[in-house]
Scaffold this active site. Sequence first.
Site, PDB file in Angstrom:
ATOM      1  N   TRP A 199      31.443  39.281  35.600  1.00 23.43           N
ATOM      2  CA  TRP A 199      32.195  38.603  34.526  1.00 23.43           C
ATOM      3  C   TRP A 199      33.434  39.394  34.150  1.00 23.43           C
ATOM      4  CZ3 TRP A 199      31.254  39.449  28.709  1.00 23.43           C
ATOM      5  CH2 TRP A 199      30.837  40.759  28.460  1.00 23.43           C
ATOM      6  N   ASP A 200      33.482  40.653  34.587  1.00 25.88           N
ATOM      7  CA  ASP A 200      34.640  41.501  34.327  1.00 25.88           C
ATOM      8  C   ASP A 200      35.939  40.747  34.646  1.00 25.88           C
ATOM      9  OD1 ASP A 200      32.260  42.925  34.847  1.00 25.88           O
ATOM     10  OD2 ASP A 200      33.318  44.772  35.318  1.00 25.88           O
ATOM     11  N   GLU A 205      22.975  44.744  27.824  1.00 20.22           N
ATOM     12  CA  GLU A 205      21.904  44.708  28.823  1.00 20.22           C
ATOM     13  C   GLU A 205      20.710  45.592  28.473  1.00 20.22           C
ATOM     14  OE1 GLU A 205      24.303  45.752  32.142  1.00 20.22           O
ATOM     15  OE2 GLU A 205      25.055  43.712  32.431  1.00 20.22           O
ATOM     16  N   LYS A 223      24.020  48.072  24.022  1.00 19.72           N
ATOM     17  CA  LYS A 223      24.715  48.777  25.113  1.00 19.72           C
ATOM     18  C   LYS A 223      26.227  48.582  25.021  1.00 19.72           C
ATOM     19  CE  LYS A 223      25.292  48.973  30.138  1.00 19.72           C
ATOM     20  NZ  LYS A 223      24.947  48.413  31.439  1.00 19.72           N
ATOM     21  N   GLN A 224      26.628  47.351  24.775  1.00 17.68           N
ATOM     22  CA  GLN A 224      28.064  47.073  24.751  1.00 17.68           C
ATOM     23  C   GLN A 224      28.337  45.833  23.910  1.00 17.68           C
ATOM     24  OE1 GLN A 224      29.674  45.724  28.526  1.00 17.68           O
ATOM     25  NE2 GLN A 224      27.622  45.218  29.218  1.00 17.68           N
TER      26      GLN A 224
HETATM   27  C1  BGC Z   1      28.021  46.325  32.566  1.00 17.66           C
HETATM   28  C2  BGC Z   1      28.382  44.899  32.917  1.00 17.66           C
HETATM   29  C3  BGC Z   1      29.503  44.926  33.930  1.00 17.66           C
HETATM   30  C4  BGC Z   1      29.135  45.753  35.131  1.00 17.66           C
HETATM   31  C5  BGC Z   1      30.270  45.884  36.124  1.00 17.66           C
HETATM   32  C6  BGC Z   1      27.657  47.064  33.833  1.00 17.66           C
HETATM   33  O1  BGC Z   1      27.356  48.391  33.510  1.00 17.66           O
HETATM   34  O2  BGC Z   1      26.957  46.347  31.666  1.00 17.66           O
HETATM   35  O3  BGC Z   1      28.790  44.209  31.756  1.00 17.66           O
HETATM   36  O4  BGC Z   1      29.795  43.619  34.316  1.00 17.66           O
HETATM   37  O5  BGC Z   1      28.772  47.047  34.724  1.00 17.66           O
HETATM   38  O6  BGC Z   1      31.389  46.456  35.524  1.00 17.66           O
END
Ligand code: BGC
Length: 768
Positions: free
Chosen positions: A342-343, A481, A593-594
């Site tokens: 999704w980045d 996550e 986490k984010q």
């Molecule tokens: C993040 C995801 C991200 C992925 C790739 C993961 O650590 O939690 O949101 O899409 O890394 O960058």
Amino acid sequence: MTSARTMDHVFTPSADPNWVISEAGYDCLLEISRGVRFAISNGFLGVRGARAIHRGGRWVATSRTLVAGLFDTADEEEAIPGLVATPDWLQIHILLDGEPPVHRPGDGKSQRRILDMHRGAVITERRLSNASDVGVLIRSLHLACLNQHATALQLIQLENTRGEGEVQIALNASFEGLDIGLLPDRMEQGFGLWHVLGSGKRLAMAAELSLRVDGQKVSPMISGPFKWAWSWKSKPGQVACLERLVTVARGDTDDADPGSDARDALAAAQRLGWSGVVAAHEAAWASRWDCSAVEVEGDPAAQQALRFALYHLNGAANPDDERVSIAARALTGDDYHGHVFWDTEIYLLPFYILTWPEAARALLMYRFNTLDGARAKAAGLGWRGALYAWESADTGAETCPSRALGPDRKVIDVNCGLQEQHISADVAYAVWQYWQATCDEVFLRDAGAEILLETARFWSSRAQPEADGQCHIRGVIGPDEYHESIDDNAFTNVMARWNIRRALDVAALLLARWPERWESLSSRLGLGNAELEQWRSVAETIATGLDPGTGLFEQFAGFFTLEDIDLANYAGRSVPLDVVLGRERTQASQVVKQADVVALLALLPDEFPRDSGEKNFDYYAPRCGHGSSLSRAMHGLVAARLGDTDAALDFFREVSAIDLDDSQAAVEGGVHIAGLGGIWLMAVFGFAGLSLHSDYLAVDPRLPATWRSLSFGVQWRSRSLKIRIGRTTGSLEATLETGEPMKFVICGEPFTLSRAEKLSVRMKSNDT
Ligand code: BGC
């Protein structure tokens, strides 16, 4: 004829030191991360900038070339496709009187490496000598052409600084490390054709080298495919110039002919000659900078971070290839195997949509071209419509591994491939944003509408009505996550609702404007009024977790009952919070986490009633451990919009440090391209407060105290605008460079912007 000295100017970096990143000396501990930081890319070829001149054997890090879309699946029990390493075409071996020259203390700092971001090139310089004190100054430049994606160039100038002796140079494309199935089909001098064992894709490479010593062409000794060698008597003051043109082509299907493509590209590059190749490449970069530059006065560190981010963003996309997208580390490293997340849609697409719509379109066409994979994934799990792969490679099939090493190096199950489903709404979000910013009707009719409809159909089958009268989405993972198998993640559900509503809008639009297209598309998809009615009802009744009393979204059902941990007690930690707390305690806590609800606030601020945006930010920001490089950018964007420019600037600096600060070893696997996209987002959507609307563009700036001004360009519906916000003067200037007059809203006040005159407005708010 090329004279000995005509290469000189190409080794001179841009005069403005703010356009370059440079490094002197050599530190083997940092070599891999330096290779990433000094990577070059044109969206098709990505070349890591490790040093190319060496004594042979495998060094700490060799330069490495990745080719977008060249995936292979290793023959393992769980087959995860990854980008294939390709022949390393940059290497050069040098002998002086039969002996490898080395750095000697008397040579001072023998090595300098410069990333010239303005020109999209890496320049290096080394002083070496041998035991008999024959000394050479070697300068090199390499680039991946931004205008001709197949073409790369390396120029080397070797100047004898003292002593007489025999120089021997050998140039091989190295085939070391090609361990996942690139098999040769044809190998000739300067030409190779390989196929990829698992995927059947093919790769062709063609190369041409030439050497002049004091202006005279010297014939090479040729000892095999991709092997050239020269030797000559060298004396003080003598200058040898070597040029290496390399072209690369990928063939995805049986009827493709990558061999001819590579040879044609080489012939075209030869016609231009190295100086023509350099000139065309530099012109392409100049034009990208013209469209995308963001200028900050008053904060050189922020300016450099923005340039570094924009350099990588402009080098990561390829408007000519609709079969690839941008991986989590772009083409600069091996982390995440070149997979797309999704980045791209959430952190990168806004930049491309508003500065490079052609690149944005190609990235969205990649999602259209992988729609069948998304349909298959949904069907395989028992749902309708399209569920995009959480990790996507070339076919759109799910490529997320089911196990991985956790941050504490223990093997853990990874459930994202099954449960992290917000990706489908994220893709829809980007499609809509592109449509809003470009009004590209052909794209919407032929591709975008189908993505919106199929993703909405997925959500309408995924959200199930229950006894409480609401529709629920159970068993997902949100952007945070740390928490798995959760119900009604606010981010997922609100984005899903928004996705369904936009699909209903597009259905109505097609029916009204292009009824024939609607007729053919809806009948192909088997989409009738009854189903649209069901979508409407899902959108109206989906649970969102919003408490109308407090204005707070609960991140997911039951989140507020989890252990509330004060993260201030863990300030200064050097490992992620889930390592400090342990996985189980983290999962049973409110540690995030984010950005999750905060990301929702960044993307869909209108879904937050009245002042609830601030309340949600104040609740969730202190609970966030920023365990992902994506997280801080969303916080920075939201903090800036809420007017907390000090906090926003802290986030901005922390995101900038991810790839630029030497204390971070995490960059070894490649640049964090989403973080770099986030730097642009914080500047433009955060500090400038840009927002897109159905019939206008708006800004509502709030600049940090140290920024005297912020300037940037935007493409909006076939128009080019330049905006300059002066903090010290409290003024905003907007210039429409091309296109029809448009509505432009500044701090809530509507204006008409036309080419006839520059708009100069004194802003009411003192916050700027
Ligand atoms: C993040 C995801 C991200 C992925 C790739 C993961 O650590 O939690 O949101 O899409 O890394 O960058």
